[in-house]
Design an enzyme around this catalytic site. Structure first.
Site, mmCIF file in Angstrom:
data_model
loop_
_atom_site.group_PDB
_atom_site.id
_atom_site.type_symbol
_atom_site.label_atom_id
_atom_site.label_comp_id
_atom_site.label_asym_id
_atom_site.label_seq_id
_atom_site.Cartn_x
_atom_site.Cartn_y
_atom_site.Cartn_z
ATOM 1 N N PRO A 25 35.376 49.182 38.588
ATOM 2 C CA PRO A 25 34.019 48.500 38.978
ATOM 3 C C PRO A 25 33.862 48.714 40.230
ATOM 4 O O PRO A 25 34.453 48.441 41.111
ATOM 5 C CB PRO A 25 34.274 46.905 38.482
ATOM 6 C CG PRO A 25 35.552 46.879 37.983
ATOM 7 C CD PRO A 25 36.537 48.095 38.159
ATOM 8 N N GLU A 26 32.674 49.106 40.519
ATOM 9 C CA GLU A 26 32.138 49.308 42.019
ATOM 10 C C GLU A 26 30.881 47.996 42.355
ATOM 11 O O GLU A 26 30.630 47.237 41.160
ATOM 12 C CB GLU A 26 31.521 50.435 42.432
ATOM 13 C CG GLU A 26 32.707 51.563 42.174
ATOM 14 C CD GLU A 26 32.172 52.902 42.366
ATOM 15 O OE1 GLU A 26 31.033 53.083 43.216
ATOM 16 O OE2 GLU A 26 32.636 53.966 41.473
ATOM 17 N N HIS B 262 45.633 41.217 26.731
ATOM 18 C CA HIS B 262 45.353 41.435 28.135
ATOM 19 C C HIS B 262 44.363 40.527 28.514
ATOM 20 O O HIS B 262 43.989 40.628 29.898
ATOM 21 C CB HIS B 262 44.165 42.733 28.099
ATOM 22 C CG HIS B 262 44.809 43.873 27.206
ATOM 23 N ND1 HIS B 262 45.916 44.394 27.972
ATOM 24 C CD2 HIS B 262 44.573 44.805 26.255
ATOM 25 C CE1 HIS B 262 46.463 45.651 27.062
ATOM 26 N NE2 HIS B 262 45.589 45.607 26.082
#
Ligand SMILES: [Zn+2]
Length: 277
Positions: free
Chosen positions: A2-3, A94
């Site tokens: 993710p940016e 997760h």
């Protein structure tokens, strides 16, 4: 990974869900998330906090509490914050943390690769924290001027792509948006950062903003794991001009997109419109 646009997409859907809510119960299931702090200590400290706002700084999600404390969430490779928590989360290996809010809904933190981090800062520690990490300007903010970008690149011998990735010139840019920004600016990714002339710096500033804004409008890019907080995929991957498009025609000139490596990262560019000079 993710940016800025992906983190901003998550932030904008979390903010209305979390603001004003009190954290009723916090379970941190993976000690890696908070280390070196013990997870049960961080969880206990978070319980009872009321959310005043959810902000973003670079790639950090910043949960602001009414107490003045901040929870900094960095998603790294595959982290994600989901609200409402998806069905069947109890069986999802997760899921690394779950927060029960005072409206009865749950927020789930999910992270396949487990590089994400949670850090709880006391009041007034935020600016020092970012300054110590030399986090650069917000590229969509008013202070990110061409003059400021030029000053932060001056004298640097590192390739411009590497300079964009290290967060000092601007915060929040990663591999995808660096390549897209350099393509918009028609700057070769291997050009030493300090060699960019005034016009190129100005074009790069515009390119960075254009790439990030488009990414936000498309709710981020989903390559593998990334989802918005509501579980939806982003659509930016359908609009890449160069990223991941080796051999395909450049959207501007039709020449085949080339691939190289910069700072150890796959780097895509058009050798014709981003010619090295
Ligand atoms: Zn081209």
């Amino acid at each position: 990974m993710p940016e800025l646009p992906e983190v901003e997409t998550i932030r904008s859907s979390l903010a209305p869900a979390l603001t004003g809510r009190r954290l009723e119960r916090v379970e941190i299931l993976d000690p890696r998330l908070t280390r070196p702090e013990p997870p049960e200590l961080v969880a206990a400290a978070l319980e009872g906090e009321r959310v005043a706002d959810v902000r973003r700084r670079g790639k950090y999600l910043v949960v602001v509490f009414e107490s003045g404390r901040h929870l900094l969430v960095h998603l790294r490779m595959t982290g994600n914050v989901l609200h409402p928590a998806p069905e069947g989360r109890e069986d999802d290996p997760h899921v690394r943390a779950v927060i029960r809010l005072d409206d009865g809904s749950d927020v789930a933190y999910r992270d396949v690769r487990r590089f994400g981090t949670w850090e709880l800062l006391e009041p007034n520690e935020l600016e020092t924290y970012f300054a110590a990490r030399r986090l650069g300007a917000e590229p969509l903010g008013r202070s990110f001027t061409a003059a400021r970008l030029g000053r932060s690149l001056a004298g640097r011998r590192a390739p411009i792509k590497a300079a964009l990735l290290d967060q000092r010139a601007a915060a929040g840019i990663g591999n995808i948006y660096a390549d897209e920004a350099l393509w918009y600016a028609q700057v070769n990714p291997l050009t030493p950062a300090g060699d960019l002339d005034e016009a190129e710096v100005s074009a790069l500033r515009e390119g960075v903003r254009k790439a990030l804004r488009l990414g936000i409008r498309r709710q981020g890019a989903t390559l593998r794991d990334y989802r918005g907080a509501d579980g939806r995929r982003g659509r930016m991957q359908d609009e890449f001009n160069v990223y991941g498009r080796e051999g395909e025609p450049c959207e501007r000139c039709g020449a085949p997109v080339a691939k190289t490596r910069v700072a150890g990262r796959g780097t895509w560019f058009c050798p014709t419109c981003q010619e090295r000079h």
